[in-house]
Each structure stands twice: as structure tokens, then as C-alpha cells.
Design an enzyme around this catalytic site. Sequence first.
Site, short mmCIF file in Angstrom:
data_model
loop_
_atom_site.label_atom_id
_atom_site.label_comp_id
_atom_site.label_asym_id
_atom_site.label_seq_id
_atom_site.Cartn_x
_atom_site.Cartn_y
_atom_site.Cartn_z
N ASP A 1 0.87 -1.18 0.00
CA ASP A 1 0.00 0.00 0.00
C ASP A 1 0.91 1.22 0.00
O ASP A 1 2.11 1.12 0.29
CB ASP A 1 -0.90 0.00 1.25
N SER A 2 0.32 2.38 -0.28
CA SER A 2 1.08 3.63 -0.21
C SER A 2 1.50 3.92 1.23
O SER A 2 2.24 4.86 1.47
CB SER A 2 0.21 4.77 -0.71
N TYR B 1 -0.51 8.37 -2.61
CA TYR B 1 -0.50 8.05 -4.05
C TYR B 1 -1.65 8.79 -4.76
O TYR B 1 -1.61 8.99 -5.96
CB TYR B 1 -0.71 6.55 -4.28
N GLY B 2 -2.67 9.08 -3.99
CA GLY B 2 -3.92 9.60 -4.58
C GLY B 2 -3.79 10.89 -5.35
O GLY B 2 -4.64 11.22 -6.17
N CYS C 1 -4.42 -1.31 -1.96
CA CYS C 1 -4.56 0.14 -2.18
C CYS C 1 -5.49 0.33 -3.36
O CYS C 1 -5.22 -0.17 -4.46
CB CYS C 1 -3.17 0.70 -2.50
N CYS D 1 -10.92 3.66 0.00
CA CYS D 1 -9.48 3.80 0.25
C CYS D 1 -9.17 2.92 1.45
O CYS D 1 -9.90 2.95 2.45
CB CYS D 1 -9.14 5.26 0.55
N HIS E 1 -7.09 3.11 3.70
CA HIS E 1 -6.80 3.81 4.95
C HIS E 1 -8.08 4.11 5.75
O HIS E 1 -8.03 4.25 6.97
CB HIS E 1 -6.12 5.16 4.67
N1 DGL Z 1 -4.63 3.31 0.78
C1 DGL Z 1 -4.63 4.03 -0.47
C2 DGL Z 1 -5.92 3.70 -1.23
O1 DGL Z 1 -6.55 2.71 -0.91
C3 DGL Z 1 -4.35 5.44 -0.17
C4 DGL Z 1 -3.96 6.20 -1.36
C5 DGL Z 1 -3.07 7.36 -1.11
O2 DGL Z 1 -1.94 7.14 -0.70
O3 DGL Z 1 -3.50 8.47 -1.43
O4 DGL Z 1 -6.31 4.38 -2.14
#
Ligand code: DGL
Length: 257
Positions: free
Chosen positions: A11-12, A43-44, A74, A183, A185
Site C-alpha cells: 500500500d502507499s 499516491y492519490g 490500495c 481507500c 486507509h
Molecule cells: N490506501 C490508499 C488507497 O486505498 C491510499 C492512497 C493514497 O496514498 O492516497 O487508495
Amino acid sequence: MINDNPIGLFDSGIGGTSIWKEIHQLLPNENTIYLADSKNAPYGQKSKDEIIELSIKNTEFLLDRNAKLIVVACNTATTNAIKELRAKYNVPFIGIEPAIKPAANHSKTQTIGILATKGTLNSELFNKATEQFHDTKIIEQVGYNLVQLIENGKIESEEMTHLLQQYLHPMIEENIDYLVLGCSHYPYLIPQIINILPPHIKIIDSGEAVAKQTKKVLENIGFNNSVKANNIFYTNTNPAVLKKILKYEFTVIERDF
Ligand code: DGL
């Protein structure tokens, strides 16, 4: 079939541990390696090309450690890069996508809300997936700054509550009866979200579905047969926040990439 190689997840950052927890609960004997690329979060807000490049880097890290299967924990990486990953590597990939389908199918108000990153909401994969639900009004909201606050250990901060109120109140006014957490998170925000939403609005995330899908794929490539599983977590920032969110005593955290 026996296969004691680990399940790899990336994941990010720390958010994908919400998916890891679901997988670990369903498949406690499986060895796992989790990569939190927190240094590059979020990452978004990145371009598709950047997300593909980071996803390739993460995949190679997990393959170098013999992952038998890769869970892209992610939504942003799944919706922007899973096609490229599947084309490049000969290993099964499981992705996570926002659970629009169950929400749309069960909604009585025919109005649902989705909270996700900009990268997910703008992706071709997400937009194709939502096209089929003509009869449902989908209220999309980018969760600006939520991932950064979670990565900084500020899940319970006033700033977080304020942002969530700002993002969710318009959805409540539109009469949603389902909120999709798009997401990995965001499941960590459920306690705060419950305080904001009226009780009739249901919250859906994709963790359980991903764990079931992982089990299904392992039926073809093999389960670990040892009773004691080895779970290794890698992070490229300060491991304190990751440790706090995991709360598992057996956790090994390494920081070497
Ligand atoms: N956990 C990532 C997701 O599911 C977060 C993305 C991010 O880092 O912006 O999209």
C-alpha cells in the site's frame, strides 16, 4: 497443495493493514509480507504513470522475497496500475476496488456516497465500473488530506473530525443510505464516521471481500501448512505509527528499503 511462500501486500502506507487484518483473520496460518511505502504517500494525488512506477517497485520488492501472490492493498494503485502489473508479472494479483456494487444494489434511496482518493475517482477502471449503475446517484467525494493525517498518527485529531464533517454532511443532505469507503486507509476512520452519520446510513469497505478472494486464489496455488505464521512488515518511514495501528505483539517491523 502446500505452498509456504508468503502472501505479499503493498500500500502507499499503513492503510492496507486494514486489508492485512482481514486476510490474517481468515487465513491465520499464512505467512505474509507487508510493504508500507509511506515515504511516497499519498499516491492519490500522483499521476497514473507515477502510480504505475511505484507499484512496479513495490511488486518487485515482494517478488524478491518470494511472494506467491500479491494483494494490491490500495484502491489507488489497483485502479491505476493493476492492468499493467498483471501484464508484466506472472504471479496472481488481487486488487481492491470500491464496493460500489453491493451499495448500489442494496440502496433504498438509490443514492450512495463514496469517499476515495482523487486518483481512484478519476481512474478509468472506477469510471467504467460505475457506468453500469444508471439508476443510482453516486455522490463522489475526494478525501483530501485524510491519508496524510492517518500517516501522521492523527486519526483522532480535531482536524480529522472537521474534514470528515465537511466531506460527509453534503452526502447526508443528499439522502445517501450507503457510504462506500474507497481507500484502504479509511476503515481506521470508522469510529469517527459513525459519530457523524445518522445510524441508518451503512458503511461498506472491501476488506472482507478481498480476504475471501485471497482464499479462493490460494485454493489453486497452495496454502501454508505450518501452524506458526511469520508476518513481516516493512516501512520506509518511522515505524511508530505502523506499530500503533497493528497492535500485534508478534509483529516484526523492518526498515531497510
Ligand atoms: N490506501 C490508499 C488507497 O486505498 C491510499 C492512497 C493514497 O496514498 O492516497 O487508495
